[in-house]
Design a protein around this motif. Structure first.
Motif, PDB file in Angstrom:
ATOM      1  N   GLY A 149       0.790  -1.220   0.000  1.00  0.00           N
ATOM      2  CA  GLY A 149       0.000   0.000   0.000  1.00  0.00           C
ATOM      3  C   GLY A 149       0.827   1.278   0.000  1.00  0.00           C
ATOM      4  N   LYS A 150       0.187   2.336  -0.430  1.00  0.00           N
ATOM      5  CA  LYS A 150       0.825   3.655  -0.525  1.00  0.00           C
ATOM      6  C   LYS A 150       1.305   4.155   0.828  1.00  0.00           C
ATOM      7  N   GLU A 151       0.660   3.689   1.920  1.00  0.00           N
ATOM      8  CA  GLU A 151       1.009   4.193   3.254  1.00  0.00           C
ATOM      9  C   GLU A 151       2.463   3.907   3.620  1.00  0.00           C
ATOM     10  N   TYR A 152       3.040   2.844   3.057  1.00  0.00           N
ATOM     11  CA  TYR A 152       4.446   2.543   3.343  1.00  0.00           C
ATOM     12  C   TYR A 152       5.369   3.571   2.703  1.00  0.00           C
ATOM     13  N   ASP A 154       4.518   6.613   1.920  1.00  0.00           N
ATOM     14  CA  ASP A 154       4.202   7.958   2.430  1.00  0.00           C
ATOM     15  C   ASP A 154       4.597   8.144   3.899  1.00  0.00           C
ATOM     16  N   TRP A 155       5.151   7.127   4.524  1.00  0.00           N
ATOM     17  CA  TRP A 155       5.484   7.187   5.954  1.00  0.00           C
ATOM     18  C   TRP A 155       6.502   8.306   6.216  1.00  0.00           C
ATOM     19  N   LYS A 156       6.214   9.182   7.160  1.00  0.00           N
ATOM     20  CA  LYS A 156       7.066  10.343   7.425  1.00  0.00           C
ATOM     21  C   LYS A 156       7.748  10.322   8.787  1.00  0.00           C
ATOM     22  N   ASP A 236      -0.803  -3.194  11.436  1.00  0.00           N
ATOM     23  CA  ASP A 236      -1.158  -1.834  11.036  1.00  0.00           C
ATOM     24  C   ASP A 236      -0.089  -0.813  11.425  1.00  0.00           C
ATOM     25  N   GLU A 237      -0.518   0.327  11.961  1.00  0.00           N
ATOM     26  CA  GLU A 237       0.408   1.441  12.189  1.00  0.00           C
ATOM     27  C   GLU A 237       1.513   1.089  13.177  1.00  0.00           C
ATOM     28  N   MET A 240       4.211  -0.659  11.459  1.00  0.00           N
ATOM     29  CA  MET A 240       4.993   0.261  10.655  1.00  0.00           C
ATOM     30  C   MET A 240       5.971   1.056  11.510  1.00  0.00           C
ATOM     31  N   GLU A 264       7.711  -4.359   1.998  1.00  0.00           N
ATOM     32  CA  GLU A 264       7.329  -3.372   3.008  1.00  0.00           C
ATOM     33  C   GLU A 264       8.562  -2.741   3.634  1.00  0.00           C
ATOM     34  N   ASP A 324       4.736  -0.937  -5.664  1.00  0.00           N
ATOM     35  CA  ASP A 324       3.596  -0.090  -5.332  1.00  0.00           C
ATOM     36  C   ASP A 324       2.354  -0.642  -6.033  1.00  0.00           C
TER      37      ASP A 324
END
Length: 340
Positions: A149-152, A154-156, A236-237, A240, A264, A324
């Motif tokens: 997923g994109k969330e990986y 976009d992780w800041k 989940d979060e 990460m 990931e 991606d």
């Protein structure tokens, strides 16, 4: 469940069929699903339409049955490999299968005959891709994984912030294992490596569960491994945050398909140490992304750890962009093109 279930989401109908026969795990067959697929094929034929069929794993009796009844003139067929092996590959690996040699040869014959119906086949390992190109020369065969997923990407949140969030020491080095806690994942050798490694600043965090979880947790306690911490299942979060907080991921498996967890890690800019099995060498293409080790060896794990801690951790994420989901979906859409 024993009956068909239906649901609808975003104007897409989802039908879930019961298993009618299960010889063992991964050998389930749903005759009701195959019957419904034949009905859908006839509808497409009568309406002069084309049906898209996407199989998930082709080395199964269910896939053989589906392919037997599908008409290549009506269906565009895509198949995704998920790590299973061909009958001959299994025979080479498990000598006890020679007692079933006639059945193995029948399965091999069916694959040679039926795989020609598949338009596009995604393989996960070099061995599988080579086999498919020989078995079904008329099919398009290429390396194609599932995605992340994109969330990986976009992780800041950086390593320091994640460590503070998780209560981890800012001055330690952390190795992360993420997966099922089983012997086939190389857990025994990993714990042996942590017992013998000559680094007082390194801690191993294991995230996951499994029927051997308590056994290996007890083993670590018995050996007084103070540099090992079993954390159980985390998702989940919070998962990460651990990927962000650690210095590298380790996956010393005996066997694998194409592990999503390596993708990931790459997307989170985390280098990896992983065994030379399955599709792993196709994921870790160079030492900028991680270190390949030989399986079933604690000495290899120690060697890999020493090397990975010396790697530069810059721009690992750019290599993971090929996993991606957005790009992978574009490939699916192109391959679904019924006019090809």
């Amino acid at each position: 469940f024993s009956e068909e279930e239906e649901a609808e989401k975003n104007n897409i109908k989802i039908r879930i069929f019961p298993t009618n026969l299960a010889l063992r795990h991964s050998m389930e067959i749903s005759f009701s699903m195959i019957k419904s697929l034949i009905i859908e094929q006839e509808k497409a034929r009568n309406n002069n339409e084309k049906l898209i069929v996407h199989l998930h794993e082709h080395h199964t009796w269910q896939s053989y049955l589906i392919l037997f009844f599908l008409d290549k003139k009506i269906c565009r067929i895509i198949s995704q490999h998920h790590g299973a092996r061909s009958p001959i590959q299994n025979l080479r690996r498990y000598k006890k299968l020679y007692m079933f040699l006639p059945l193995i040869m029948l399965m091999q014959f069916l694959e040679k005959m039926l795989f020609k119906k598949i338009d596009v086949i995604y393989g996960l390992t070099s061995e599988e891709i080579s086999y498919l190109k020989k078995t079904s020369s008329s099919s398009i065969v290429r390396f194609q994984t599932l995605g992340i997923g994109k969330e990986y990407f976009d992780w800041k949140i950086d390593k320091k912030a994640s460590r503070k969030r998780l209560g981890l020491d800012l001055d330690k080095k952390y190795a992360l294992f993420l997966g099922r806690i089983t012997t086939k994942k190389g857990i025994r050798e990993l714990l042996e490596a942590m017992k013998n490694i000559n680094r007082k600043d390194l801690l191993l965090l294991l995230i996951g569960s499994g029927i051997e979880y308590e056994m290996y947790k007890s083993y670590a306690n018995k050996k007084n491994l103070k540099n090992v911490n079993f954390l159980g299942s985390i998702y989940d979060e919070r998962k990460m945050h651990y990927l962000s907080a650690c210095d590298f991921l380790i996956l010393p498996s005996y066997t694998e398909g194409c592990p999503i967890v390596l993708m990931e890690a790459g997307a989170m800019n985390l280098p990896v140490v992983a065994s030379r099995v399955g599709g792993i060498p196709l994921i870790i293409e160079n030492e900028r992304e991680g270190i390949i080790i030989e399986p079933e060896s604690s000495n290899e794990i120690i060697r890999g750890i020493d090397k990975v801690l010396k790697l530069s951790k810059k721009n690992i994420r750019k290599y993971a962009k090929r996993y991606d989901w957005e790009g992978i979906i574009k490939h699916y859409v192109e391959d679904y093109n019924i006019n090809k």
